[in-house]
Design a protein around this motif. Structure first.
Motif, PDB file in Angstrom:
ATOM      1  N   VAL A  50      15.900  -4.166   7.852  1.00  9.29           N
ATOM      2  CA  VAL A  50      15.308  -5.042   6.839  1.00  9.29           C
ATOM      3  C   VAL A  50      13.868  -5.402   7.227  1.00  9.29           C
ATOM      4  N   LEU A  51      13.652  -5.749   8.496  1.00 11.52           N
ATOM      5  CA  LEU A  51      12.318  -6.086   8.977  1.00 11.52           C
ATOM      6  C   LEU A  51      11.373  -4.909   8.819  1.00 11.52           C
ATOM      7  N   TYR A  52      11.808  -3.745   9.232  1.00 13.56           N
ATOM      8  CA  TYR A  52      10.970  -2.547   9.140  1.00 13.56           C
ATOM      9  C   TYR A  52      10.582  -2.280   7.687  1.00 13.56           C
ATOM     10  N   ASN A  53      11.540  -2.343   6.783  1.00 14.02           N
ATOM     11  CA  ASN A  53      11.252  -2.104   5.367  1.00 14.02           C
ATOM     12  C   ASN A  53      10.292  -3.153   4.805  1.00 14.02           C
ATOM     13  N   ARG A  54      10.456  -4.381   5.223  1.00  9.56           N
ATOM     14  CA  ARG A  54       9.564  -5.451   4.769  1.00  9.56           C
ATOM     15  C   ARG A  54       8.147  -5.224   5.277  1.00  9.56           C
ATOM     16  N   LEU A  55       8.028  -4.847   6.540  1.00  4.49           N
ATOM     17  CA  LEU A  55       6.705  -4.591   7.109  1.00  4.49           C
ATOM     18  C   LEU A  55       6.039  -3.379   6.443  1.00  4.49           C
ATOM     19  N   ILE A  56       6.818  -2.359   6.146  1.00  2.00           N
ATOM     20  CA  ILE A  56       6.282  -1.193   5.446  1.00  2.00           C
ATOM     21  C   ILE A  56       5.743  -1.615   4.074  1.00  2.00           C
ATOM     22  N   THR A  57       6.494  -2.451   3.378  1.00  2.68           N
ATOM     23  CA  THR A  57       6.060  -2.935   2.064  1.00  2.68           C
ATOM     24  C   THR A  57       4.744  -3.684   2.182  1.00  2.68           C
ATOM     25  N   PHE A  58       4.646  -4.580   3.153  1.00  2.00           N
ATOM     26  CA  PHE A  58       3.407  -5.334   3.339  1.00  2.00           C
ATOM     27  C   PHE A  58       2.245  -4.427   3.724  1.00  2.00           C
ATOM     28  N   ARG A  59       2.478  -3.483   4.613  1.00  2.00           N
ATOM     29  CA  ARG A  59       1.407  -2.569   5.023  1.00  2.00           C
ATOM     30  C   ARG A  59       0.913  -1.760   3.828  1.00  2.00           C
ATOM     31  N   ASN A  60       1.834  -1.287   2.996  1.00  2.12           N
ATOM     32  CA  ASN A  60       1.444  -0.529   1.809  1.00  2.12           C
ATOM     33  C   ASN A  60       0.675  -1.398   0.814  1.00  2.12           C
ATOM     34  N   ARG A  61       1.046  -2.659   0.709  1.00  2.00           N
ATOM     35  CA  ARG A  61       0.298  -3.577  -0.164  1.00  2.00           C
ATOM     36  C   ARG A  61      -1.126  -3.768   0.338  1.00  2.00           C
ATOM     37  N   VAL A  62      -1.278  -3.875   1.651  1.00  2.00           N
ATOM     38  CA  VAL A  62      -2.619  -4.016   2.233  1.00  2.00           C
ATOM     39  C   VAL A  62      -3.444  -2.766   1.928  1.00  2.00           C
ATOM     40  N   GLU A  63      -2.849  -1.594   2.120  1.00  2.00           N
ATOM     41  CA  GLU A  63      -3.574  -0.353   1.858  1.00  2.00           C
ATOM     42  C   GLU A  63      -3.929  -0.227   0.379  1.00  2.00           C
ATOM     43  N   ASN A  64      -3.026  -0.629  -0.497  1.00  2.00           N
ATOM     44  CA  ASN A  64      -3.308  -0.601  -1.928  1.00  2.00           C
ATOM     45  C   ASN A  64      -4.423  -1.581  -2.280  1.00  2.00           C
ATOM     46  N   ALA A  65      -4.374  -2.760  -1.702  1.00  3.57           N
ATOM     47  CA  ALA A  65      -5.413  -3.758  -1.977  1.00  3.57           C
ATOM     48  C   ALA A  65      -6.774  -3.251  -1.509  1.00  3.57           C
ATOM     49  N   TRP A  66      -6.811  -2.583  -0.344  1.00  2.96           N
ATOM     50  CA  TRP A  66      -8.076  -2.026   0.148  1.00  2.96           C
ATOM     51  C   TRP A  66      -8.563  -0.925  -0.788  1.00  2.96           C
ATOM     52  N   ALA A  67      -7.657  -0.123  -1.304  1.00  6.05           N
ATOM     53  CA  ALA A  67      -8.038   0.924  -2.247  1.00  6.05           C
ATOM     54  C   ALA A  67      -8.675   0.313  -3.497  1.00  6.05           C
ATOM     55  N   GLN A  68      -8.167  -0.833  -3.943  1.00  5.12           N
ATOM     56  CA  GLN A  68      -8.742  -1.499  -5.105  1.00  5.12           C
ATOM     57  C   GLN A  68     -10.147  -2.031  -4.805  1.00  5.12           C
ATOM     58  N   VAL A  69     -10.347  -2.553  -3.595  1.00  5.25           N
ATOM     59  CA  VAL A  69     -11.688  -2.980  -3.190  1.00  5.25           C
ATOM     60  C   VAL A  69     -12.610  -1.772  -3.204  1.00  5.25           C
ATOM     61  N   ASP A  70     -12.145  -0.681  -2.639  1.00  7.36           N
ATOM     62  CA  ASP A  70     -12.952   0.531  -2.557  1.00  7.36           C
ATOM     63  C   ASP A  70     -13.322   1.049  -3.944  1.00  7.36           C
ATOM     64  N   VAL A  71     -12.408   0.990  -4.900  1.00 11.52           N
ATOM     65  CA  VAL A  71     -12.691   1.431  -6.268  1.00 11.52           C
ATOM     66  C   VAL A  71     -13.852   0.620  -6.846  1.00 11.52           C
ATOM     67  N   GLN A  72     -13.815  -0.679  -6.660  1.00 14.38           N
ATOM     68  CA  GLN A  72     -14.873  -1.531  -7.212  1.00 14.38           C
ATOM     69  C   GLN A  72     -16.202  -1.312  -6.486  1.00 14.38           C
ATOM     70  N   LEU A  73     -16.127  -1.116  -5.177  1.00 12.37           N
ATOM     71  CA  LEU A  73     -17.366  -0.842  -4.436  1.00 12.37           C
ATOM     72  C   LEU A  73     -17.967   0.488  -4.885  1.00 12.37           C
ATOM     73  N   ARG A  74     -17.138   1.489  -5.103  1.00 13.36           N
ATOM     74  CA  ARG A  74     -17.629   2.794  -5.583  1.00 13.36           C
ATOM     75  C   ARG A  74     -18.284   2.649  -6.956  1.00 13.36           C
ATOM     76  N   ARG A  75     -17.680   1.817  -7.800  1.00 20.70           N
ATOM     77  CA  ARG A  75     -18.276   1.572  -9.119  1.00 20.70           C
ATOM     78  C   ARG A  75     -19.669   0.966  -8.944  1.00 20.70           C
ATOM     79  N   ARG A  76     -19.776   0.037  -8.009  1.00 23.74           N
ATOM     80  CA  ARG A  76     -21.082  -0.573  -7.735  1.00 23.74           C
ATOM     81  C   ARG A  76     -22.060   0.488  -7.234  1.00 23.74           C
TER      82      ARG A  76
END
Length: 181
Positions: free
Chosen positions: A18-44
Motif C-alpha cells: 500500500v505504501l509503495y503504491n501510494r508513493l508511486i502515485t505521489f511521484r507520478n503526480r509530481v512528474e505530471n505537475a512538472w510537465a505542466q509547468v514545462d508546457v507553460q514555460l515552453r509556451r512562454r
C-alpha cells in the motif's frame, strides 16, 4: 506462535504494498505537475521570439537587449532541474523587462495590434505559469511530506523515493513580467 509471526509478516507486507503504491502515485503526480509547468514555460519561450521580432521592427538599434533576451531564453530552455529553471527564469524575466522598457519608448509599437496581441498572450501565459508552479509546489509538498512521515520514512528511501525540489523563483522573478503600458 507461528501464526502470529505469519500474521505480522502479512500485515507488514500489505502495508509495504500500500505504501509503495501510494508513493508511486505521489511521484507520478509530481512528474505530471512538472510537465505542466514545462508546457507553460515552453509556451512562454515560443512567444518570446515573436515579441522580439515585433520590437526589432521598431527599435532595430537595441541589439544588446535582443541578444540578452535570446541568451536568457536559451539558458532557460536548457535548464533541467527546478532549481536551475528558477534561476534561469529569473534571468529571462529580467531580460524581458529590458525589452519592455525599450518598447515603452516607441508609441507606434505599443499601439500596433500585433504587439498588443503578443502582450496579452504573454500576460495570460505568465498567469498560467504562476498557477502551474503553485500546483507543482503543492504536489511536491504533499509528496515530500508523505515520504518524511513515520512510518513511511523507514521504507521510502530504501524503495527509491527521495525528496523533490520546489520550483522557486527569487527576488524580482517572483513578480510576473509587466506587459501593460
Amino acid at each position: 506462535m507461528g501464526w502470529v509471526i505469519l500474521a505480522i509478516l502479512i500485515i507488514v507486507g500489505l502495508y509495504l504494498v500500500v505504501l509503495y503504491n501510494r508513493l508511486i502515485t505521489f511521484r507520478n503526480r509530481v512528474e505530471n505537475a512538472w510537465a505542466q509547468v514545462d508546457v507553460q514555460l515552453r509556451r512562454r519561450y515560443d512567444l518570446i521570439p515573436n515579441l522580439v521580432e515585433t520590437v526589432k521592427g521598431y527599435a532595430a538599434h537595441e541589439r544588446e537587449v535582443f541578444e540578452n533576451v535570446a541568451r536568457a531564453r536559451q539558458a532557460a530552455i536548457s535548464a533541467q532541474s527546478p532549481q536551475e529553471k528558477g534561476q534561469m527564469e529569473n534571468q529571462l524575466t529580467q531580460a524581458l523587462r529590458q525589452l519592455f522598457a525599450v518598447a515603452e519608448a516607441y508609441p507606434e509599437l505599443r499601439a500596433s495590434e500585433n504587439f498588443q496581441n503578443l502582450q496579452a498572450q504573454l500576460a495570460e501565459t505568465e498567469n498560467k505559469i504562476a498557477y502551474a508552479r503553485q500546483f507543482y509546489n503543492d504536489t511536491v509538498f504533499r509528496y515530500n511530506t508523505t515520504i518524511e512521515k513515520f512510518p513511511a520514512n523507514l521504507f521510502a528511501r530504501s524503495l527509491g523515493f527521495t525528496k523533490k525540489e520546489y520550483f522557486e523563483v527569487e527576488g524580482e522573478g517572483r513578480e510576473p513580467v509587466r506587459v501593460e503600458f
